[in-house]
Each structure stands twice: as C-alpha cells, then as structure tokens.
Design a protein around this motif. Structure first.
Motif, PDB file in Angstrom:
ATOM      1  N   ARG A  94      -6.740  -8.459   4.404  1.00  0.00           N
ATOM      2  CA  ARG A  94      -5.966  -7.777   3.366  1.00  0.00           C
ATOM      3  C   ARG A  94      -5.061  -6.731   4.014  1.00  0.00           C
ATOM      4  N   ASP A  95      -4.089  -6.255   3.250  1.00  0.00           N
ATOM      5  CA  ASP A  95      -3.171  -5.237   3.752  1.00  0.00           C
ATOM      6  C   ASP A  95      -3.852  -3.879   3.774  1.00  0.00           C
ATOM      7  N   CYS A 155      -2.551   7.740  -9.896  1.00  0.00           N
ATOM      8  CA  CYS A 155      -1.672   8.484  -9.006  1.00  0.00           C
ATOM      9  C   CYS A 155      -0.776   7.472  -8.299  1.00  0.00           C
ATOM     10  N   THR A 156       0.444   7.867  -8.022  1.00  0.00           N
ATOM     11  CA  THR A 156       1.379   7.005  -7.317  1.00  0.00           C
ATOM     12  C   THR A 156       1.755   7.671  -6.001  1.00  0.00           C
ATOM     13  N   GLY A 157       2.243   6.854  -5.090  1.00  0.00           N
ATOM     14  CA  GLY A 157       2.657   7.405  -3.818  1.00  0.00           C
ATOM     15  C   GLY A 157       3.221   6.347  -2.902  1.00  0.00           C
ATOM     16  N   SER A 158       3.605   6.813  -1.734  1.00  0.00           N
ATOM     17  CA  SER A 158       4.173   5.902  -0.745  1.00  0.00           C
ATOM     18  C   SER A 158       3.047   5.273   0.070  1.00  0.00           C
ATOM     19  N   TYR A 159       3.358   4.128   0.640  1.00  0.00           N
ATOM     20  CA  TYR A 159       2.375   3.357   1.402  1.00  0.00           C
ATOM     21  C   TYR A 159       2.954   3.050   2.771  1.00  0.00           C
ATOM     22  N   VAL A 160       2.201   3.399   3.800  1.00  0.00           N
ATOM     23  CA  VAL A 160       2.594   3.082   5.172  1.00  0.00           C
ATOM     24  C   VAL A 160       1.585   2.077   5.709  1.00  0.00           C
ATOM     25  N   PRO A 161       2.030   0.834   5.978  1.00  0.00           N
ATOM     26  CA  PRO A 161       1.088  -0.183   6.453  1.00  0.00           C
ATOM     27  C   PRO A 161       0.634   0.097   7.877  1.00  0.00           C
ATOM     28  N   SER A 162      -0.544  -0.412   8.197  1.00  0.00           N
ATOM     29  CA  SER A 162      -1.045  -0.303   9.570  1.00  0.00           C
ATOM     30  C   SER A 162      -1.172  -1.711  10.142  1.00  0.00           C
ATOM     31  N   ASP A 193      -0.500  -5.344  11.154  1.00  0.00           N
ATOM     32  CA  ASP A 193       0.329  -6.440  10.646  1.00  0.00           C
ATOM     33  C   ASP A 193       0.447  -6.457   9.130  1.00  0.00           C
ATOM     34  N   SER A 194       0.058  -5.397   8.464  1.00  0.00           N
ATOM     35  CA  SER A 194       0.098  -5.356   7.001  1.00  0.00           C
ATOM     36  C   SER A 194       1.528  -5.313   6.495  1.00  0.00           C
ATOM     37  N   GLU A 195       1.696  -5.779   5.256  1.00  0.00           N
ATOM     38  CA  GLU A 195       3.007  -5.840   4.620  1.00  0.00           C
ATOM     39  C   GLU A 195       3.375  -4.501   3.978  1.00  0.00           C
ATOM     40  N   PRO A 196       4.646  -4.071   4.094  1.00  0.00           N
ATOM     41  CA  PRO A 196       5.086  -2.850   3.403  1.00  0.00           C
ATOM     42  C   PRO A 196       5.236  -3.093   1.896  1.00  0.00           C
ATOM     43  N   HIS A 197       5.150  -2.042   1.122  1.00  0.00           N
ATOM     44  CA  HIS A 197       5.335  -2.101  -0.332  1.00  0.00           C
ATOM     45  C   HIS A 197       6.435  -1.115  -0.680  1.00  0.00           C
ATOM     46  N   ALA A 198       7.643  -1.623  -0.890  1.00  0.00           N
ATOM     47  CA  ALA A 198       8.829  -0.782  -1.085  1.00  0.00           C
ATOM     48  C   ALA A 198       8.740   0.080  -2.343  1.00  0.00           C
ATOM     49  N   ARG A 199       8.125  -0.429  -3.401  1.00  0.00           N
ATOM     50  CA  ARG A 199       8.063   0.312  -4.664  1.00  0.00           C
ATOM     51  C   ARG A 199       6.989   1.384  -4.666  1.00  0.00           C
ATOM     52  N   GLY A 200       6.204   1.472  -3.662  1.00  0.00           N
ATOM     53  CA  GLY A 200       5.079   2.398  -3.663  1.00  0.00           C
ATOM     54  C   GLY A 200       3.836   1.733  -4.226  1.00  0.00           C
ATOM     55  N   LYS A 255      -1.821  16.186  -4.873  1.00  0.00           N
ATOM     56  CA  LYS A 255      -0.503  15.756  -4.412  1.00  0.00           C
ATOM     57  C   LYS A 255      -0.391  16.076  -2.915  1.00  0.00           C
ATOM     58  N   GLY A 256       0.137  15.118  -2.170  1.00  0.00           N
ATOM     59  CA  GLY A 256       0.302  15.300  -0.732  1.00  0.00           C
ATOM     60  C   GLY A 256      -0.876  14.803   0.097  1.00  0.00           C
ATOM     61  N   GLU A 257      -1.961  14.452  -0.544  1.00  0.00           N
ATOM     62  CA  GLU A 257      -3.145  13.970   0.176  1.00  0.00           C
ATOM     63  C   GLU A 257      -2.886  12.577   0.747  1.00  0.00           C
ATOM     64  N   ARG A 258      -3.371  12.335   1.961  1.00  0.00           N
ATOM     65  CA  ARG A 258      -3.221  11.031   2.613  1.00  0.00           C
ATOM     66  C   ARG A 258      -4.564  10.319   2.586  1.00  0.00           C
ATOM     67  N   LEU A 259      -4.554   9.085   2.086  1.00  0.00           N
ATOM     68  CA  LEU A 259      -5.786   8.328   1.920  1.00  0.00           C
ATOM     69  C   LEU A 259      -5.700   6.988   2.640  1.00  0.00           C
ATOM     70  N   PRO A 260      -6.751   6.601   3.375  1.00  0.00           N
ATOM     71  CA  PRO A 260      -6.786   5.238   3.924  1.00  0.00           C
ATOM     72  C   PRO A 260      -7.105   4.276   2.786  1.00  0.00           C
ATOM     73  N   VAL A 261      -6.300   3.219   2.658  1.00  0.00           N
ATOM     74  CA  VAL A 261      -6.441   2.320   1.521  1.00  0.00           C
ATOM     75  C   VAL A 261      -6.315   0.868   1.946  1.00  0.00           C
ATOM     76  N   VAL A 262      -6.725  -0.017   1.037  1.00  0.00           N
ATOM     77  CA  VAL A 262      -6.501  -1.452   1.162  1.00  0.00           C
ATOM     78  C   VAL A 262      -5.840  -1.903  -0.143  1.00  0.00           C
ATOM     79  N   VAL A 263      -4.866  -2.786  -0.036  1.00  0.00           N
ATOM     80  CA  VAL A 263      -4.097  -3.241  -1.198  1.00  0.00           C
ATOM     81  C   VAL A 263      -4.816  -4.419  -1.857  1.00  0.00           C
ATOM     82  N   LYS A 264      -4.925  -4.363  -3.194  1.00  0.00           N
ATOM     83  CA  LYS A 264      -5.462  -5.504  -3.941  1.00  0.00           C
ATOM     84  C   LYS A 264      -4.438  -6.625  -3.844  1.00  0.00           C
TER      85      LYS A 264
END
Length: 149
Positions: free
Chosen positions: A38-39, A53-60, A62-69, A80-89
């Motif tokens: 998964r991404d 909550c919405t925000g920007s996503y920076v892939p790590s 080979d993950s795919e970028p998500h332009a819309r956030g 607001k401003g918190e950085r979280l490690p995530v996986v995309v559904k």
C-alpha cells in the motif's frame, strides 16, 4: 433446562458483541496490519473539521503522490501542523495512522466491545473472574490508545 437456555442466550449476546467489535475494528485495522504493497507516507495536518482533518501527503519510497491531499478521522489527528505517518486506503484519498498508535486506534471498537461484554459475562453468565479479565483487557486497550495518541 432453564439455566442452560439462559447461558445459551447470554453467550450468544457476548459472542454477538465481540464479533461486532472485531468486525468494526477490522475495517481500519486491515489497512494498518496488512500494509505491505500500500502507499505509505507522511501527512501534515492543515485543517480540521468536525469529523475529518485534511492535509498534504508526502509519499515515501515507491508510493504514489496524492495531488488533492488526503483526509484522516478527526479523532486521530488533533493539531494543525502535526505530521503523522500514514498508509492510504486503496482507491481513496483517505489515510489511516500507522505504527503502534495506529494499530491501537484501529482496535478501539474491540476495546469497547470487551468492556460491554464484561457486563453481560458478569451479570448474565455469573462468571465474575472472566468478566473482570474481559473488562480489564478492554479498559487496558482503551487506555493504551488514549496514551499513544
């Protein structure tokens, strides 16, 4: 005969509550526990509404970028401003938190189900030791999630 029917009835209620807790938890937990392929990336929270909550996503990697956030449940991302490690559904712009905090958060419905089942086990089935163990396991899961987040 009557006692056996009561045990069967209360046992069925306990089983139903626990299965519902696992079923409800698995919807999120599968993305955290079975994250291979998964991404993965990092979400930076930019705004929070009542539910998400919405925000920007920076892939790590080979993950795919998500332009819309991306979006995440409000209960997971607090500031607001918190950085979280995530996986995309897959197939969405929704993310779930990874790591220990993500795993614990995914299983919160099961923790609640364990606490609820403990009441039925103790009161209906008259099994106080099992009820205490079940209730304490659920409370420990909920407490650990609160501390981790």
């Amino acid at each position: 005969m009557r006692r056996n029917l009561a045990i069967l009835l209360y046992g069925g209620v306990v089983a139903l509550v626990l299965v519902a807790g696992v079923w409800s938890s698995w919807g999120t937990a599968q993305h955290v526990l079975l994250a291979k392929g998964r991404d993965h990336g990092t979400m930076t929270v930019s705004a929070c509404g009542e539910d998400v909550c919405t925000g920007s996503y920076v892939p790590s990697g080979d993950s795919e970028p998500h332009a819309r956030g991306v979006t995440i449940d409000r209960s997971v991302a607090a500031k607001k401003g918190e950085r979280l490690p995530v996986v995309v559904k897959p197939g969405t712009d929704q993310v779930v938190r990874t790591g220990a905090a993500g795993v614990l958060h995914a299983w919160v419905p099961l923790g609640g189900a364990l606490v609820l089942a403990a009441l039925v086990i103790g009161g209906g089935l008259r099994m106080p030791r099992t009820a205490w163990a079940t209730g304490l396991a659920g409370a420990a899961l909920l407490t650990a999630t609160f501390v981790a987040l």
